[in-house]
Design a protein around this motif. Structure first.
Motif, short mmCIF file in Angstrom:
data_model
loop_
_atom_site.label_atom_id
_atom_site.label_comp_id
_atom_site.label_asym_id
_atom_site.label_seq_id
_atom_site.Cartn_x
_atom_site.Cartn_y
_atom_site.Cartn_z
N PRO A 738 0.83 -1.21 0.00
CA PRO A 738 0.00 0.00 0.00
C PRO A 738 0.86 1.25 0.00
CG PRO A 738 0.04 -0.97 2.18
CD PRO A 738 0.73 -1.94 1.27
N VAL A 739 0.44 2.27 -0.70
CA VAL A 739 1.18 3.52 -0.70
C VAL A 739 0.96 4.21 0.65
CG1 VAL A 739 -0.72 4.88 -1.68
CG2 VAL A 739 1.62 5.63 -2.01
N VAL A 740 2.03 4.79 1.20
CA VAL A 740 1.96 5.52 2.47
C VAL A 740 2.60 6.88 2.26
CG1 VAL A 740 1.98 3.44 3.89
CG2 VAL A 740 4.14 4.52 3.26
N GLY A 741 2.44 7.75 3.26
CA GLY A 741 3.05 9.07 3.18
C GLY A 741 2.33 10.04 2.26
N ILE A 742 1.03 9.83 2.03
CA ILE A 742 0.26 10.77 1.21
C ILE A 742 -0.68 11.54 2.13
CG2 ILE A 742 0.40 9.40 -0.89
CD1 ILE A 742 -2.47 8.47 -0.37
N SER A 743 -0.81 12.82 1.88
CA SER A 743 -1.71 13.66 2.66
C SER A 743 -3.15 13.48 2.15
CB SER A 743 -1.31 15.12 2.56
OG SER A 743 -1.48 15.59 1.23
N TRP A 744 -4.08 14.10 2.88
CA TRP A 744 -5.48 14.08 2.46
C TRP A 744 -5.63 14.76 1.10
CZ3 TRP A 744 -9.22 17.87 1.58
CH2 TRP A 744 -10.55 17.44 1.55
N HIS A 745 -4.87 15.82 0.88
CA HIS A 745 -4.94 16.53 -0.41
C HIS A 745 -4.38 15.66 -1.54
CE1 HIS A 745 -6.11 20.20 1.61
NE2 HIS A 745 -5.07 20.10 2.43
N ASP A 746 -3.32 14.87 -1.26
CA ASP A 746 -2.80 13.96 -2.28
C ASP A 746 -3.84 12.91 -2.64
OD1 ASP A 746 -0.38 15.28 -2.21
OD2 ASP A 746 0.47 13.97 -0.68
N ALA A 747 -4.51 12.37 -1.61
CA ALA A 747 -5.55 11.37 -1.87
C ALA A 747 -6.69 11.96 -2.70
CB ALA A 747 -6.07 10.81 -0.55
N LEU A 748 -7.03 13.21 -2.42
CA LEU A 748 -8.10 13.87 -3.16
C LEU A 748 -7.70 14.05 -4.63
CD1 LEU A 748 -10.81 14.78 -1.95
CD2 LEU A 748 -9.97 17.11 -2.02
N ALA A 749 -6.42 14.38 -4.86
CA ALA A 749 -5.94 14.55 -6.23
C ALA A 749 -6.00 13.23 -7.00
CB ALA A 749 -4.51 15.10 -6.22
N TYR A 750 -5.61 12.13 -6.35
CA TYR A 750 -5.69 10.82 -7.02
C TYR A 750 -7.15 10.48 -7.34
CZ TYR A 750 -5.23 5.87 -8.00
OH TYR A 750 -5.29 4.65 -8.60
N ALA A 751 -8.05 10.73 -6.39
CA ALA A 751 -9.46 10.41 -6.61
C ALA A 751 -10.02 11.18 -7.82
CB ALA A 751 -10.26 10.73 -5.35
N LYS A 752 -9.63 12.43 -7.95
CA LYS A 752 -10.10 13.22 -9.09
C LYS A 752 -9.58 12.64 -10.39
CE LYS A 752 -10.20 17.96 -10.84
NZ LYS A 752 -9.77 19.37 -10.61
N TRP A 753 -8.29 12.23 -10.40
CA TRP A 753 -7.72 11.65 -11.62
C TRP A 753 -8.37 10.31 -11.96
CZ3 TRP A 753 -4.77 7.05 -11.83
CH2 TRP A 753 -4.21 6.77 -13.09
N ALA A 754 -8.67 9.50 -10.96
CA ALA A 754 -9.24 8.18 -11.17
C ALA A 754 -10.76 8.21 -11.33
CB ALA A 754 -8.87 7.25 -10.02
N GLU A 755 -11.35 9.42 -11.28
CA GLU A 755 -12.81 9.59 -11.40
C GLU A 755 -13.53 8.83 -10.30
OE1 GLU A 755 -13.95 8.59 -15.36
OE2 GLU A 755 -12.59 10.02 -16.30
N LYS A 756 -12.96 8.88 -9.11
CA LYS A 756 -13.59 8.29 -7.92
C LYS A 756 -13.63 9.37 -6.84
CE LYS A 756 -10.87 4.55 -7.74
NZ LYS A 756 -10.38 3.19 -7.40
N ARG A 757 -13.85 8.98 -5.61
CA ARG A 757 -13.88 9.94 -4.51
C ARG A 757 -13.46 9.23 -3.23
NH1 ARG A 757 -18.31 8.63 -1.47
NH2 ARG A 757 -20.03 7.57 -2.54
N LEU A 758 -13.09 10.02 -2.21
CA LEU A 758 -12.82 9.43 -0.90
C LEU A 758 -14.15 9.02 -0.26
CD1 LEU A 758 -10.11 11.84 0.55
CD2 LEU A 758 -9.83 9.40 0.10
N PRO A 759 -14.18 7.88 0.42
CA PRO A 759 -15.45 7.46 1.04
C PRO A 759 -15.78 8.34 2.23
CG PRO A 759 -13.68 6.00 1.70
CD PRO A 759 -13.09 6.94 0.68
N SER A 760 -17.08 8.43 2.51
CA SER A 760 -17.47 9.07 3.76
C SER A 760 -17.17 8.13 4.91
CB SER A 760 -18.96 9.42 3.74
OG SER A 760 -19.74 8.23 3.77
N GLU A 761 -17.14 8.70 6.10
CA GLU A 761 -16.85 7.88 7.28
C GLU A 761 -17.91 6.80 7.46
OE1 GLU A 761 -15.75 8.69 11.99
OE2 GLU A 761 -16.64 10.26 10.77
N ALA A 762 -19.16 7.13 7.18
CA ALA A 762 -20.25 6.15 7.32
C ALA A 762 -20.10 5.02 6.30
CB ALA A 762 -21.60 6.83 7.17
#
Length: 921
Positions: A738-762
């Protein structure tokens, strides 16, 4: 390795296990209770500290810790007990996993105004609890302010403040409790009885440090720092941080007032005031990003030169660091500061022929001046490779550049003298004695602790005038010569013919080799007769050897065989076919058959691909068997429909393993979570997991595995983003890790590129626990219409994804202290630990790495969250984001499907990764 006498020892009922850190007077260890197995921190004051500070002070320390053990507050690191044993005083403390604010400051830079005010409010609450019990802290500083992994602010060292090291040589057989950067003036002067306003002064200095990135008063000697606390005016915080509200800057300036009577009266009032300021900051409009952004023309100008040559890069770095240091100097005359600024600006303009507006704009770029070296390294990492490729392909593009004197030529003219700068301000060229130190007293309590009478005599001190010292430092920092001027090359700037940078580097290397060769000692030539004699002896030895072999036929065959064996061993000779060892490989045929019968084709394919030394024929046979099973299984599904009968999204395909889907944008495996209710929260967890609720969620897809290194590598290649911090560390290398050392903003950028999103907590919690109904995989695999696709969840409030049984090493990747069976000390491949998957077949939802969610974190959010598709609070005082699940360093009793952790969205850790979701319809 230095032997540690305390490791493995017993202090009271606690066994010392691991060394956590060391101060000037104490050592901190991780320990465990021998009966309850609770993890604690033990602070040990060895016999050398007792001898250095005296029995009486250690007795006061012992009494203070006994009092502190009676204070219970959520913002205080709890003191459990203290004792004396084995020639040492020890204090047993609450063990908190996290970082202190000085570590966070070093990693992520200065805090935002809202975060700093929130931390100050929480520390004020902790101080109020201690003051009400009759104790003063006397050592409030960023190193004693901890942010736990659960994002709780905690104050450490209450009642355990120790004197400043070596202060008795300055203050005359007395001691100052605390740290020189944060100590209150009345503690230095020893005026009367100290009160809680001394702690508020230290808190104000600490908040200044968190916001500005540096303490307000600095110096090479402790004496100089203490003098500034006594006399120097309070620096303007807005000079360091123009984005901070004026009310907050005024509050910190009030806390740092030299006169305690003009400070806020007590910690309770300060808590209310900081809470109001923090609310106003979070409710106000965000500051314009112009303070943080660098204008494009300035950035392009600097990049064009730092990528041109190493000399220009070092020169620009020195210039930026000089400007940054000039802005931070507080003890220097304004005219001297202006002169230094003019020197830097004039040389820069003359060197590069730029306009004064460029240098003026650079002075306003606080983001650039906060960390010049880091900014340059970042830009080189982004553009360095492209620059080299362009230079290699088209060297003519670099024609016509003017190469001025290098930094090495300039450095040869720099002398350590500031006579001209000193004379400019009316100072003699020679050092003169400074007036006597104004440090006249120490803290009266510390003097009495050492058994010293209170004295009002001033301690003499000697040294040069502060303006002379600052001028000398300025001259050395900015390269003044004996006349006080910056050395400039004589004559017009010389222009050379265009040279390819790579070729220039090679020429420089050859010049260095020629110089080294010229300086090397001349070797004497060996006489020709001696060379011939040695060569003759060598051939004579060979002839004697073969003659002996001919005379001993019985040994000749054995010697030849031994020589041949060694040649084969080291690969110098190929072994005969009859004697070559056959490659060994495990017999995986039974496992392949079992997995194919269970329709687990993806796991079976991974097993075949990762098995080493498998013959090519056998590998092809296994893959053909898997392919036949996949085609037969997919033939049962309706075209364009998923495993649950739902209509597939565009870009989504059914994978040939029950429950799996392939998202083609980033080639990731996802699972489907049908709509319905699930139970959120637990009753036996922390306060932030209450109350228990039944929540409805719409259907969604979520990644089966955590984001891997190979997926993130594709993202970096496609977008040009930077690699994570821990990308090249051995413990985390591997495409399947698994990739480590990425910030929340990095994860958001990947999600935008992959046409997905970060899951909600629920959504994350439902994917981990399952809903009120969970899939019936027997019906889904067999496609039997008489069986229900969904069944009631037998454990709707399950502690782990696999149920409520205890955590086992084969179910998750977590920390197993002193266990030889712990296969992974760090991260494990994302496809491992399938036995610990959730009801929806997600892997590693707890353990391995924690995962970012989109929601903002709030401790009491469950009490007012919506009952349908909750997405977290719209805003919170902390603005931290939620992370869910444990990691490879989490102990088994901390693993839980309800565990909530909050991290700042700009931070990154080697224990945090991500997985992503996609809405259905």
């Amino acid at each position: 390795m230095v032997h540690d006498q305390w490791l493995g020892q017993l202090l009271g009922k606690y066994r010392i296990e691991t060394r956590l850190g060391q101060g000037s007077s104490s050592i901190v260890y991780q320990a465990s209770h021998i009966e309850l197995a609770n993890t604690v921190a033990v602070k040990v004051f060895p016999g050398t500290s007792i001898e250095a500070y005296g029995e009486q002070l250690l007795q006061i320390l012992y009494e203070n810790t006994q009092t502190a053990s009676q204070i219970h507050h959520p913002n205080l690191i709890q003191v459990f007990e203290s004792g004396i044993g084995k020639d040492a005083l020890y204090v047993v403390l609450q063990y908190v996993q996290g970082q202190h604010t000085e570590q966070i400051l070093a990693q992520a830079g200065p805090f935002t105004p809202g975060d700093a005010l929130y931390i100050g409010k929480e520390i004020a609450r902790a101080l109020q609890a201690g003051h009400e019990s009759g104790l003063l802290h006397l050592d409030v500083r960023p190193e004693n302010i901890f942010i736990s992994n659960d994002e709780e602010v905690k104050l450490a060292e209450f009642g355990t403040a120790m004197p400043i090291e070596n202060m008795t040589t300055i203050t005359g057989n007395t001691a100052l409790l605390g740290h020189p950067y944060y100590i209150a003036p009345e503690q230095i002067r020893g005026e009367g009885q100290l009160d809680q306003r001394s702690d508020l002064y230290s808190l104000g200095v600490s908040l200044f440090h968190l916001l500005a990135g540096v303490p307000p008063y600095r110096g090479a000697e402790i004496e100089a720092i203490l003098e500034q606390h006594l006399e120097a005016p309070v620096p303007s915080l807005c000079q360091y941080r123009p984005d901070i509200p004026q009310a907050a800057a005024d509050c910190i300036e009030m806390l740092m007032d030299k006169d305690p009577r003009r400070r806020i009266n007590n910690a309770g009032e300060l808590e209310d005031y900081l809470a109001e300021l923090a609310d106003n900051v979070y409710q106000s409009v965000e500051v314009s990003s112009s303070y943080y952004d660098i204008p494009a023309e300035i950035e392009n100008f600097l990049i064009s030169y730092i990528t041109r040559s190493r000399e220009d890069r070092l020169y620009i770095q020195d210039m930026l660091e000089g400007l940054a240091e000039r802005q931070k100097l507080e003890d220097i005359d304004p005219e001297a500061r202006q002169l230094m600024e003019q020197i830097i600006s004039q040389e820069f303009i003359e060197r590069y022929g730029c306009s004064p507006e460029i240098i003026a704009g650079i002075k306003e770029c606080q983001t650039l001046l906060q960390n010049p070296k880091g900014w340059i390294e970042e830009k080189l990492a982004q553009s360095g490779e492209a620059m080299v490729q362009e230079a290699t392909a088209s060297p003519q593009k670099f024609a016509g550049r003017s190469y001025l004197p290098s930094s090495s030529e300039r450095g040869s003219k720099i002398v350590k003298s500031s006579q001209r700068a000193m004379e400019a301000f009316g100072q003699p060229s020679s050092s003169q004695a400074a007036p006597a130190s104004k440090i006249v007293k120490s803290s009266q309590r510390a003097m009495e602790a050492f058994g010293q009478p209170s004295s009002s005599q001033a301690a003499p001190a000697s040294g040069s005038s502060k303006i002379i010292k600052s001028s000398q430092r300025s001259a050395e920092a900015f390269g003044l010569d004996e006349t006080g001027k910056m050395p400039v090359s004589k004559g017009p700037s010389r222009t050379v013919s265009p040279i390819d940078p790579l070729l220039q580097e090679g020429l420089d290397k050859k010049d260095d080799e020629k110089i080294a060769l010229a300086q090397a000692p001349v070797k004497k030539k060996t006489p020709l007769l001696l060379k011939l004699l040695v060569l003759g002896l060598f051939f004579a030895c060979i002839a004697v050897f073969f003659y002996i072999l001919e005379q001993m036929p019985e040994r000749r065959a054995a010697i030849y065989k031994a020589i041949k064996k060694q040649l084969i061993k080291y690969g110098l000779m190929e072994a005969p076919l009859s004697t070559r060892p056959r490659p060994q490989y495990p017999n995986i045929a039974p496992q392949v058959k079992k997995l194919c019968n269970e329709k687990q084709f993806s796991r079976c394919r991974i097993l075949v691909q990762q098995t080493k030394n498998l013959p090519v024929v056998l590998r092809k046979r296994f893959l053909a068997q898997i392919l036949r099973g996949e085609k037969k299984l997919l033939a049962r599904l309706r075209p364009g429909r998923g495993w649950f009968g739902e209509k597939l999204l565009a870009g989504m395909a059914v994978a040939p393993t029950p429950g799996e889907y392939l998202w083609q944008r980033d080639n990731s495996t996802m699972v489907f979570v049908p709509r319905g209710k699930f139970i959120r929260g637990v009753s036996d967890g922390k306060s932030d997991t209450l109350p228990i609720k039944s929540v409805y969620l719409s259907s969604f897809y979520i990644d089966k595995y955590e984001l891997s290194n190979s997926q993130y590598k594709n993202f970096v290649k496609a977008t040009g983003a930077s690699f994570p911090k821990y990308w090249d560390e051995k413990s985390f290398i591997g495409d399947d890790r698994p990739v480590v050392g990425i910030s929340w903003h990095d994860a958001l950028a990947y999600a935008k590129w992959a046409e997905k999103r970060l899951p909600s907590e629920a959504e994350w919690e439902k994917a981990c626990r399952g809903g009120e109904e969970i899939p019936n995989w027997q019906a889904i695999v067999s496609r039997n219409r008489k069986l229900k696709l969904m069944l009631p969840n037998p454990m709707p409030i399950r502690r782990y994804p696999w149920g409520s049984d205890r955590a086992l090493p084969e179910l998750a990747n977590y920390k197993q202290p002193s266990s030889p069976t712990d296969k992974y000390k760090f991260t494990a491949p994302v496809t491992s630990f399938h036995k610990g998957s959730s009801p929806y077949l997600c892997h590693h939802l707890i353990g391995n790495v924690m995962e970012w969610c989109y929601d903002i974190y709030a401790t009491d959010y469950y009490s007012y969250s919506k009952l349908e598709n909750p997405t977290g609070p719209k805003e919170s005082k902390s603005q931290f984001r939620v992370c869910r699940g444990g990691d490879y360093a989490t102990l088994p009793y901390d693993l839980s499907s309800a565990r909530r952790t909050a991290f700042h969205p700009g931070t990154f850790y080697n224990t945090v990764g991500a997985r992503f979701a996609k809405s259905y319809r």
